[in-house]
Design a protein around this motif. Structure first.
Motif, PDB file in Angstrom:
ATOM      1  N   ALA A  75       0.910  -0.957  -0.142  1.00  0.00           N
ATOM      2  CA  ALA A  75      -0.016  -0.195  -0.057  1.00  0.00           C
ATOM      3  C   ALA A  75       0.886   1.253   0.015  1.00  0.00           C
ATOM      4  O   ALA A  75       0.613   2.291   0.523  1.00  0.00           O
ATOM      5  CB  ALA A  75      -0.853  -0.103   1.234  1.00  0.00           C
TER       6      ALA A  75
ATOM      7  N   MET B 124     -10.256  -2.061   0.638  1.00  0.00           N
ATOM      8  CA  MET B 124      -9.257  -1.940  -0.218  1.00  0.00           C
ATOM      9  C   MET B 124      -9.980  -1.721  -1.596  1.00  0.00           C
ATOM     10  O   MET B 124     -10.278  -2.536  -2.297  1.00  0.00           O
ATOM     11  CB  MET B 124      -8.214  -2.843   0.017  1.00  0.00           C
TER      12      MET B 124
ATOM     13  N   THR C 257      -3.051  -7.555   5.671  1.00  0.00           N
ATOM     14  CA  THR C 257      -3.159  -6.653   4.354  1.00  0.00           C
ATOM     15  C   THR C 257      -1.636  -6.436   3.972  1.00  0.00           C
ATOM     16  O   THR C 257      -1.400  -6.320   2.742  1.00  0.00           O
ATOM     17  CB  THR C 257      -3.666  -5.253   4.656  1.00  0.00           C
TER      18      THR C 257
ATOM     19  N   GLU D 233      -3.953   1.747   6.189  1.00  0.00           N
ATOM     20  CA  GLU D 233      -3.114   0.841   5.750  1.00  0.00           C
ATOM     21  C   GLU D 233      -1.697   0.626   6.435  1.00  0.00           C
ATOM     22  O   GLU D 233      -1.033  -0.261   6.462  1.00  0.00           O
ATOM     23  CB  GLU D 233      -2.875   0.785   4.297  1.00  0.00           C
TER      24      GLU D 233
END
Length: 603
Positions: A226, A539, A442, A259
């Motif tokens: 990210a 996301m 993530t 993130e």
């Protein structure tokens, strides 16, 4: 102990949701004390004490990120949104100033003796008269060159600043308006602001408030971590250069609050230098609302007193990558900082810092007076008018008592980072082989010693989880691994999916049910009944980004759709929540909630 008090304590300990936790006692005391006097930092006469404190806070924060004390300035805002809007506002005014000056030099009799005024043009590699430069050349001067222009002309013409500004008022973008300014200079291309696809919504607000148009916020793809993709940034800037579309600013986010990603600022700055020589220039803004206070980890203490430790929690300083990026914040033209986030201060306490304080003067360049934190009228230097002096008192006292150095805030945040790394390891290993669900963070596992994912999970289970803090700190390899693993800052996130399911809709439904079970969103329900507080986000796919694609693959989802993927956000702002009992309780609560969420959706 009273039952109600037990509930309150448990709730505070297990609050792993938003970027907030217990505020620092010095910040609360400063805020409450100043609140009684109701000082308004709009003007010094209405805030004889707290205006001075805000000036001190602005300087302290600027020095924390590495700015030069003699050139920088900073001030408080209601929050990071206001600071981001102000940064874009200042960058826009600076971008268009040279065009206004060129017109004034050509038309104003009083400016006749300065008609030969020259500045350095990076795309030419030499100086050139401003009056003979093209529009495109003037739109792509270095920020520092533009900031010097007013004082240069005043010196050449022996003019007072007020007189110079009164004349310039007839030519500046912010004075005559976008339509008139564009017609005068034959501008047919709207300028843009470039930011990663993880940008905060405040940049959308900024570009619409300033009349630049929402379509002119250009988003850059992010990688699987990210973080802004430098290759995609280069692609976008190349297109802007080819089409001669002005770029006002490029935004690097130094710690996203969803993130936990820190953008590659080193590469952004290198890219700016490269494009500057090709004829495309812009300011760089660091949105470090969440990440700026982490710079305290890299600052030595300047006094003998040290924070007293009340229990042993290992200090986990920044990863090699994050340290490198934050160390370059000092090269950003503007930086957003939120003391009410990682500074543990009460709301409202955002801030904006300027590398060169002259840039702030371009916000009120047509007024009669410019203040450089001398005889200060804080209401003249930003968006806000009235503003609470209590916020300045709170931030100032917290910064002074805790300290903006590695033994103050640096120590506090380092212990929070340790908690975040342990929690990340807990999430990575929470799903057992015989479970009917998978849990995927993530942020992927790092490349470490060429270990496979299975080897890393085995290492985490054998060498990290279930170990006391004292045992971990003696394990050099485990501590080295923890430094590089997990979120860039303190926000480990994950998504849950049912084994064998490839439908994004079902995956999102499970995570929504999990969030609904562990969120506190209604005033009709007491937070004490929620064992663990989290928040969530989605996301969103981006045309040139592989972040969502990578997450879908790891979750076992269909990658041929444009659906967003929902995930759970946990935030670690408790520096002491690393005991084995605490982590066991966290794991049990989350496992139970996941199984309940799956049961809810399947029924």
């Amino acid at each position: 102990m009273a039952p109600d008090l037990v509930c309150v304590l448990v709730n505070f300990i297990f609050n792993q949701g938003h970027v907030t936790w217990d505020t620092a006692m010095p910040a609360n005391l400063g805020y409450i004390t100043a609140l009684f006097f109701n000082q308004n930092n709009c003007a010094a006469e209405g805030s004889t004490v707290t205006t001075k404190l805000e000036v001190e806070v602005g300087t302290d924060l600027s020095l924390m990120v590495g700015y030069d004390k003699d050139k920088c300035m900073g001030h408080l805002t209601a929050g990071g949104s206001v600071a981001n809007i102000e940064a874009v506002w200042a960058a826009r005014n600076v971008k268009y100033f040279p065009l206004g000056l060129q017109e004034a030099l050509l038309k104003e009799d009083k400016f006749a003796h300065a008609s030969g005024y020259k500045v350095f043009f990076p795309q030419l590699g030499k100086e050139k008269e401003v009056t003979k430069a093209s529009k495109w050349e003037l739109l792509n001067l270095d920020v520092d060159t533009i900031l010097k222009m007013p004082s240069d002309i005043e010196t050449l013409l022996n003019l007072e600043h007020q007189e110079f500004m009164e004349i310039m008022g007839k030519y500046l973008y912010e004075s005559i308006g976008a339509q008139e300014f564009s017609q005068r200079h034959g501008l047919t291309q709207s300028a843009c602001v470039i930011a990663p696809s993880t940008l905060h919504i405040s940049f959308m607000k900024a570009i619409t408030i300033l009349g630049l148009g929402r379509e002119n916020i250009v988003t850059v793809a992010v990688d699987e971590n990210a973080r802004m993709d430098p290759k995609d940034l280069t692609r976008i800037l190349t297109l802007k250069l080819e089409k001669e579309i002005p770029v006002i600013s490029v935004v690097a986010i130094m710690g996203t609050t969803e993130e936990s990603a820190v953008d590659p600022l080193t590469e952004v700055l290198d890219i700016r230098e490269k494009f500057s020589k090709q004829g495309l220039n812009f300011s760089v803004h660091g949105d470090a609302a969440w990440g700026a206070y982490f710079c305290s980890m890299m600052r030595d203490e300047h006094r003998d007193a040290k924070m007293v430790a009340t229990g042993f929690v290992p200090e986990m300083y920044l990863s090699t990558y994050v340290s490198k990026q934050l160390s370059m914040l000092k090269h950003c033209d503007t930086i957003t900082i939120d003391p009410h986030k990682s500074g543990f201060c009460p709301y409202p306490a955002g801030a904006i810092c300027y590398r060169d304080k002259t840039m702030n003067s371009f916000l009120q360049i047509t007024t009669g007076a410019v203040y450089y934190h001398g005889d200060m009228t804080l209401g003249d230097i930003g968006i806000e008018g009235s503003k609470p002096g209590a916020a300045a008192a709170g931030v100032m006292l917290a910064n002074r008592v805790i300290g903006l150095h590695r033994n103050g805030y640096g120590r506090l945040l380092a212990e929070c980072m340790f908690t975040a790394k342990i929690l990340y390891c807990l999430w990575v290993t929470l799903a057992n082989q015989d479970d009917n669900f998978v849990l995927v963070t993530t942020k992927p596992l790092p490349k470490f010693n060429k270990w496979s994912e299975e080897q890393q999970i085995k290492f985490i289970r054998e060498r990290i989880l279930g170990k006391t803090n004292e045992e971990l700190v003696k394990d050099k390899q485990a501590m080295e691994y923890l430094k590089e693993v997990g979120p860039d800052t303190m926000i480990p996130c994950f998504s849950v999916n049912l084994k064998g399911n490839n439908k994004v809709e079902l995956c999102n439904a499970i995570n929504s049910a999990l969030f609904n079970d562990l969120c506190h969103s209604s005033s009709e329900q007491t937070a004490h009944r929620i064992p663990l507080l989290v928040t969530s986000s989605s996301m969103v796919p981006h045309k040139h980004s592989n972040a969502v694609l990578n997450l879908k693959k790891r979750l076992g989802l269909d990658t041929n759709t444009d659906d967003s993927v929902k995930y759970i956000i946990t935030t670690c702002m408790d520096p002491w929540a690393t005991s084995l009992e605490f982590m066991d309780d966290m794991a049990a609560i989350m496992r139970n909630s996941i199984l309940c969420a799956i049961g809810t959706v399947r029924k």
